[in-house]
Design a protein around this motif. Structure first.
Motif, PDB file in Angstrom:
ATOM      1  N   LYS A  20      91.026 -61.190  47.097  1.00  0.00           N
ATOM      2  CA  LYS A  20      90.988 -60.045  46.191  1.00  0.00           C
ATOM      3  C   LYS A  20      92.168 -60.072  45.219  1.00  0.00           C
ATOM      4  CE  LYS A  20      93.333 -57.096  49.584  1.00  0.00           C
ATOM      5  NZ  LYS A  20      93.194 -55.930  50.481  1.00  0.00           N
ATOM      6  N   HIS A  21      93.273 -60.674  45.652  1.00  0.00           N
ATOM      7  CA  HIS A  21      94.458 -60.761  44.789  1.00  0.00           C
ATOM      8  C   HIS A  21      94.278 -61.793  43.673  1.00  0.00           C
ATOM      9  CE1 HIS A  21      96.490 -58.180  47.598  1.00  0.00           C
ATOM     10  NE2 HIS A  21      96.328 -59.045  48.600  1.00  0.00           N
ATOM     11  N   CYS A  22      93.238 -62.602  43.772  1.00  0.00           N
ATOM     12  CA  CYS A  22      92.993 -63.653  42.784  1.00  0.00           C
ATOM     13  C   CYS A  22      91.985 -63.226  41.713  1.00  0.00           C
ATOM     14  CB  CYS A  22      92.476 -64.919  43.461  1.00  0.00           C
ATOM     15  SG  CYS A  22      93.532 -65.570  44.755  1.00  0.00           S
ATOM     16  N   ALA A  23      91.448 -62.033  41.839  1.00  0.00           N
ATOM     17  CA  ALA A  23      90.299 -61.652  41.009  1.00  0.00           C
ATOM     18  C   ALA A  23      90.593 -61.713  39.524  1.00  0.00           C
ATOM     19  CB  ALA A  23      89.831 -60.247  41.401  1.00  0.00           C
ATOM     20  N   ARG A  24      91.836 -61.483  39.134  1.00  0.00           N
ATOM     21  CA  ARG A  24      92.165 -61.465  37.708  1.00  0.00           C
ATOM     22  C   ARG A  24      92.529 -62.847  37.168  1.00  0.00           C
ATOM     23  NH1 ARG A  24      92.605 -56.573  35.442  1.00  0.00           N
ATOM     24  NH2 ARG A  24      92.586 -54.759  36.825  1.00  0.00           N
ATOM     25  N   HIS A  25      92.526 -63.833  38.025  1.00  0.00           N
ATOM     26  CA  HIS A  25      92.963 -65.171  37.619  1.00  0.00           C
ATOM     27  C   HIS A  25      91.813 -66.168  37.724  1.00  0.00           C
ATOM     28  CE1 HIS A  25      97.142 -63.838  37.580  1.00  0.00           C
ATOM     29  NE2 HIS A  25      96.944 -63.314  38.782  1.00  0.00           N
ATOM     30  N   ALA A  26      91.425 -66.766  36.620  1.00  0.00           N
ATOM     31  CA  ALA A  26      90.389 -67.792  36.652  1.00  0.00           C
ATOM     32  C   ALA A  26      90.843 -68.958  37.526  1.00  0.00           C
ATOM     33  CB  ALA A  26      90.094 -68.283  35.236  1.00  0.00           C
ATOM     34  N   PRO A  66      82.645 -61.589  37.829  1.00  0.00           N
ATOM     35  CA  PRO A  66      84.091 -61.818  37.691  1.00  0.00           C
ATOM     36  C   PRO A  66      84.621 -61.240  36.382  1.00  0.00           C
ATOM     37  CG  PRO A  66      82.990 -63.806  38.455  1.00  0.00           C
ATOM     38  CD  PRO A  66      81.904 -62.841  38.052  1.00  0.00           C
ATOM     39  N   LEU A  67      85.937 -61.077  36.318  1.00  0.00           N
ATOM     40  CA  LEU A  67      86.560 -60.452  35.153  1.00  0.00           C
ATOM     41  C   LEU A  67      86.776 -61.421  34.002  1.00  0.00           C
ATOM     42  CD1 LEU A  67      89.275 -58.345  37.031  1.00  0.00           C
ATOM     43  CD2 LEU A  67      87.093 -57.551  36.100  1.00  0.00           C
ATOM     44  N   HIS A  68      86.411 -62.683  34.187  1.00  0.00           N
ATOM     45  CA  HIS A  68      86.654 -63.683  33.157  1.00  0.00           C
ATOM     46  C   HIS A  68      85.405 -64.540  32.990  1.00  0.00           C
ATOM     47  CE1 HIS A  68      87.466 -65.529  37.010  1.00  0.00           C
ATOM     48  NE2 HIS A  68      88.505 -64.726  37.159  1.00  0.00           N
ATOM     49  N   ILE A  69      85.465 -65.469  32.056  1.00  0.00           N
ATOM     50  CA  ILE A  69      84.262 -66.233  31.704  1.00  0.00           C
ATOM     51  C   ILE A  69      84.148 -67.548  32.450  1.00  0.00           C
ATOM     52  CG2 ILE A  69      84.208 -65.225  29.401  1.00  0.00           C
ATOM     53  CD1 ILE A  69      85.414 -67.857  28.349  1.00  0.00           C
ATOM     54  N   ASP A  70      85.042 -67.776  33.390  1.00  0.00           N
ATOM     55  CA  ASP A  70      85.069 -69.054  34.097  1.00  0.00           C
ATOM     56  C   ASP A  70      84.007 -69.090  35.196  1.00  0.00           C
ATOM     57  OD1 ASP A  70      85.746 -71.483  35.029  1.00  0.00           O
ATOM     58  OD2 ASP A  70      87.714 -70.939  35.790  1.00  0.00           O
ATOM     59  N   THR A  71      82.727 -69.080  34.768  1.00  0.00           N
ATOM     60  CA  THR A  71      81.601 -69.071  35.696  1.00  0.00           C
ATOM     61  C   THR A  71      80.550 -70.054  35.214  1.00  0.00           C
ATOM     62  OG1 THR A  71      80.651 -67.211  34.481  1.00  0.00           O
ATOM     63  CG2 THR A  71      81.955 -66.680  36.428  1.00  0.00           C
ATOM     64  N   LEU A  72      79.552 -70.290  36.042  1.00  0.00           N
ATOM     65  CA  LEU A  72      78.477 -71.194  35.670  1.00  0.00           C
ATOM     66  C   LEU A  72      77.460 -70.472  34.787  1.00  0.00           C
ATOM     67  CD1 LEU A  72      77.780 -73.082  39.009  1.00  0.00           C
ATOM     68  CD2 LEU A  72      79.241 -73.771  37.109  1.00  0.00           C
ATOM     69  N   PRO A  73      76.819 -71.188  33.882  1.00  0.00           N
ATOM     70  CA  PRO A  73      75.797 -70.561  33.044  1.00  0.00           C
ATOM     71  C   PRO A  73      74.517 -70.296  33.824  1.00  0.00           C
ATOM     72  CG  PRO A  73      75.855 -72.911  32.632  1.00  0.00           C
ATOM     73  CD  PRO A  73      77.004 -72.615  33.563  1.00  0.00           C
ATOM     74  N   GLY A  74      73.791 -69.306  33.360  1.00  0.00           N
ATOM     75  CA  GLY A  74      72.492 -69.048  33.959  1.00  0.00           C
ATOM     76  C   GLY A  74      72.508 -67.999  35.031  1.00  0.00           C
ATOM     77  N   ASN A  93      85.765 -67.886  42.095  1.00  0.00           N
ATOM     78  CA  ASN A  93      85.846 -66.690  41.251  1.00  0.00           C
ATOM     79  C   ASN A  93      84.922 -65.593  41.762  1.00  0.00           C
ATOM     80  OD1 ASN A  93      87.785 -67.594  39.395  1.00  0.00           O
ATOM     81  ND2 ASN A  93      86.245 -68.651  38.165  1.00  0.00           N
ATOM     82  N   GLN A  94      83.726 -66.003  42.221  1.00  0.00           N
ATOM     83  CA  GLN A  94      82.772 -65.006  42.701  1.00  0.00           C
ATOM     84  C   GLN A  94      83.253 -64.369  44.002  1.00  0.00           C
ATOM     85  OE1 GLN A  94      79.621 -64.031  41.038  1.00  0.00           O
ATOM     86  NE2 GLN A  94      80.458 -62.422  42.341  1.00  0.00           N
ATOM     87  N   LEU A  95      83.795 -65.176  44.904  1.00  0.00           N
ATOM     88  CA  LEU A  95      84.340 -64.610  46.130  1.00  0.00           C
ATOM     89  C   LEU A  95      85.477 -63.638  45.827  1.00  0.00           C
ATOM     90  CD1 LEU A  95      84.531 -67.545  48.725  1.00  0.00           C
ATOM     91  CD2 LEU A  95      82.873 -65.682  48.620  1.00  0.00           C
ATOM     92  N   ALA A  96      86.328 -64.008  44.879  1.00  0.00           N
ATOM     93  CA  ALA A  96      87.447 -63.136  44.524  1.00  0.00           C
ATOM     94  C   ALA A  96      86.954 -61.817  43.952  1.00  0.00           C
ATOM     95  CB  ALA A  96      88.364 -63.838  43.530  1.00  0.00           C
TER      96      ALA A  96
END
Length: 820
Positions: free
Chosen positions: A479-485, A806-814, A446-449
């Motif tokens: 870059k085409h994946c940025a909107r998709h978790a 990222p545009l969504h919440i699918d990330t690690l905490p902290g 997600n971060q790379l996207a």
């Protein structure tokens, strides 16, 4: 008071050789049944076909209508139809006859012509006498005149536009007319389908309710259309040579291939889902007759078929053409030329059950009830596992609904896969599955996207070389994946692993069900529905192909586009938030990444391994480091953090950088005599100092000790030589050491490469190893390819945040949130 319809009906039966009787249904049941058999009408489906064909336009129509009136009288007398239903059909036929013939003479003339009569005086076969008797009956008022009947029909409004097929919930059986029209709202196997059990067993290999349910769901959710659709899609973009090669590869299925290629070359619409969905209705009716489905269940499955057909097709003609194409593919024979003969009655006869528009087949309550039932069949969390896993292994779709225990071969295959491919030991239980849940990998993607979408990716020219151009292209396309978790990219594989664990029979099913529930909760949280999930899956699958493995993008998108796909019927709710495995904090993930290319990319916290993996680890620890116990490992980890190989360089080699003459003398002395292994290694390192190999004299090589510390600590945790707390402590110390010596991953990579180069033992493969390690470092630094390692998506410990959120919440905490 005389009943005009019955009297008129009885009059027409006189034309069939009956004695006049004002009650057309007065024949005894046994006699009626026997006479039906003489007409080769032995079950209600055949009666339904005769009624459909009765009103076909063209030659013989008058006689077909007359015979239909006779068959109705016999069927009513035999108890095949309720009296009211038989009379309703007679009224409808009467109205149809009235619409075609404006007088009794015209009706009788039509019958006479179709019987081959030239005039009233020829062909004395009883028909002339019957006609005269009918005229006499009218004159004597023993019946009703043509005009009286017409008036009565108009007043009674019995001449409905549609024939009296079953209505209400039973109206859905109009679908089954493709195989045999359904006349009654009730089911009586002896009259409707006497050999249904044999048919189910021989044609479908179905011998019980559970197998029936599985096949019904398979027809709705996948069917034969799945393979055909995918073949057609691939062949469409191929040339003639490739198409012929494909056909030749089919073996016994070459006839199917020939029909498919014929469709392609002739521009035929490549659509055949009706083949599955009409058979779904037929199979539901068979299940009802077999006693394996209750009436409401059978009708609801048929309604599901109707719902799918109404979504896909505009009318009955397109349904029939799609079915004919599917039948052609299934049988390996092009049946298009037979379309008119096969479907004319249903599509054209005024008495056809298909005279109602397709889009009125189901009302909203009936449609909603069918959707609710299908969702109940797919309500368990395990249905998510099967749906996800079936994309990678389509045969799993046969097991949706009521799952069945795998056979021994399937169990053995699953065990082999789990052991050889995943290194899972059943003795560890489901706890061993936690290391297959990789939210850190998802965060990285997600971060790379996000960075790619904002043009903020790392440089591709690194201290150890330039990243591979194709890998860079793949990275940039994220870059085409940025909107998709990206969770689905990891989760679908996890679902497949769960399926294999269940099939092996070596894991507690209740515990696996809990993991499936967790999986559903996670996916329901990160995706708003099946469309969002499938779009994300297809996007990430296209962006990250798996080596030589064929892409699943076409298969994934098929599930998006097909309304019957299980994904559209899963129970979509979050429930309580509990992931199937640990979600690392971002700082901890960063610390684990310090291992770099010394290990495969680490996407999760290490957990104790199974027996065979521990044996391999023990051999590696002994062979490379001489470590045979937990205490020895802990002592060595303390040494690496406190002194390490960097201290050996500072004490034994760094001084030579101040005295080049002394360095040459030392090298000459060792070279002048035979060397022990230790002396040989010392000599090699002296030469590296002399050459400043990989910048060893100028670069801080502490990274080599840090990476080794993390690598060995991971192994110690997997061996259970370190407790979770001990592992965390060593990891934190290694992180602090890295933070104290470096400011960025590029600096860290320089130190790691220099240390790897300097302390490498004597080997003929040195150049190849250095090249490979340098390429791996370049990949880690640049994120090309994306799954090489995590440095490109992480800030170095203690360094300022530089990444886009990222545009969504699918990330690690902290992680730090910075608005741009």
């Amino acid at each position: 008071m005389i009943d005009p319809l019955k009297a008129w009906w009885a009059q027409q039966l006189v034309l069939c050789g009956w004695a006049f009787d004002p009650e057309p249904l007065s024949v005894s049941p046994d006699s009626a049944q026997a006479r039906l058999a003489l007409f080769d009408v032995r079950e209600r489906g055949e009666l339904g076909w005769r009624l459909v064909e009765a009103c076909l336009s063209g030659q013989g129509g008058a006689l077909r209508r007359l015979q239909a009136l006779e068959l109705l009288a016999l069927a009513g007398a035999a108890g095949w139809l309720e009296d009211t239903q038989a009379q309703a059909w007679a009224a409808w036929l009467a109205a149809d006859i009235q619409s075609q013939h404006d007088s009794l003479d015209a009706w009788l003339s039509a019958l006479r012509r179709e019987r081959g009569q030239v005039d009233w005086a020829q062909g004395d076969d009883g028909f002339l006498q019957a006609c005269e008797a009918l005229a006499q009956l009218e004159q004597e008022s023993a019946g009703v005149t043509w005009e009286v009947l017409a008036t009565w029909l108009a007043e009674a409004q019995a001449a409905s536009r549609q024939p009296p097929w079953p209505s209400g919930s039973a109206g859905v059986w109009r679908l089954r007319a493709a195989f045999s029209p359904v006349l009654s709202v009730t089911c009586e196997p002896s009259r409707d389908w006497p050999d249904v059990h044999r048919w189910l067993s021989e044609v479908w290999s179905i011998d019980d309710r559970d197998e029936l349910i599985r096949l019904l769901l398979w027809l709705g959710g996948q069917g034969h259309r799945y393979t055909w659709d995918l073949d057609a899609q691939r062949l469409t973009v191929q040339g003639e040579t490739a198409r012929r090669r494909w056909q030749a590869s089919l073996g016994e299925a070459r006839d199917y291939g020939h029909v498919m290629l014929t469709f392609l070359s002739s521009g035929e619409p490549l659509e055949w889902a009706a083949w599955d969905w009409l058979r779904l209705a037929d199979l539901a009716y068979a299940g009802w007759n077999a006693g394996w489905l209750e009436r409401h269940e059978a009708e609801t499955f048929a309604a599901h078929a109707g719902d799918l057909l109404m979504r896909r097709y505009r009318d009955w003609t397109t349904v029939a053409k799609a079915y004919q194409r599917g039948r052609s593919l299934f049988e390996g024979v092009d049946r298009r030329a037979e379309f008119a003969a096969d479907w004319s009655a249903l599509l054209n006869a005024a008495s056809s059950p298909w005279q109602v528009p397709l889009d009125t087949l189901l009302d909203a309550p009936r449609r909603d009830a069918s959707r609710s039932m299908i969702r109940k069949w797919r309500a368990s969390a395990w249905q998510w596992v099967m749906a996800l896993a079936s994309v990678r292994e389509p045969d799993l779709a046969y097991r949706q609904g009521i799952d069945r225990a795998p056979d021994r071969q399937r169990q053995d295959d699953a065990r082999t896969y789990l052991h050889d491919m995943l290194g899972l030991d059943p003795a560890m239980g489901v706890a061993g599955l936690s290391r297959l849940w990789l939210p850190a990998q998802v965060h990285h993607l997600n971060q790379l996207a996000a960075d790619a979408a904002h043009g903020a990716l790392p440089e591709t020219d690194t201290p150890t070389g330039r990243a591979d151009p194709e890998a860079v292209r793949m990275r940039n396309e994220l870059k085409h994946c940025a909107r998709h978790a990206a969770t689905i990219f990891m989760a679908e594989k996890y679902a497949f692993y769960l399926m294999m664990c269940a099939d092996s029979g070596d894991y507690d099913r209740a515990a696996l069900d809990e993991l499936a529930e967790s999986l559903r909760g996670v996916l329901s949280r990160f995706y708003t529905g099946p469309q969002a999930l499938i779009d994300a899956w297809a996007t990430w699958e296209a962006a990250l192909p798996e080596g030589d493995e064929p892409s699943l993008v076409a298969e994934i998108r098929w599930h998006r586009d097909d309304p019957g796909s299980p994904f559209h019927w899963l129970d979509w709710h979050q429930g309580s938030w509990l992931e199937p495995g640990e979600r690392l904090s971002l700082p901890r993930f960063t610390s684990l990444a310090l291992v770099g290319p010394l290990n495969a990319a680490v996407w999760g916290a290490p957990v104790p391994e199974g027996r065979s993996e521990r044996d391999e680890l023990r051999e590696w620890l002994d062979g490379h480091y001489g470590l045979l116990s937990a205490e020895a490992l802990k002592t060595f980890l303390d040494f690496l953090i406190d002194a390490g190989d960097r201290q050996e360089y500072l004490i034994n080699y760094a001084p030579y950088t101040l005295n080049a003459a002394r360095l040459r003398e030392e090298i000459a002395i060792i070279e002048s005599d035979e060397c022990s292994e230790d002396e040989r290694n010392h000599l090699l390192r002296l030469r590296r100092v002399q050459e400043n190999a990989a910048g060893c004299n100028d670069i801080d090589m502490t990274a080599w000790d840090v990476a080794q510390t993390v690598d060995l600590a991971i192994a110690g945790r997997q061996m259970e030589w370190l407790s979770a707390a001990e592992f965390d402590a060593f990891l934190e110390r290694a992180t602090q050491l890295a933070r104290a010596h470096y400011a960025s991953w590029r600096d860290y990579a320089r130190g790691l490469y220099a240390g790897f180069s300097f302390f490498m033992g004597e080997t003929e493969e040195r150049d190849a190893l250095l090249k490979s390690f340098g390429e791996a470092l370049a990949a880690w630094l640049s994120g090309a390819p994306p799954l090489a390692g995590a440095w490109a998506s992480l800030d170095f410990p203690g360094a300022p945040a530089r990444h886009w959120a990222p545009l969504h919440i699918d990330t690690l905490p902290g992680d730090a949130r910075t608005l741009h």
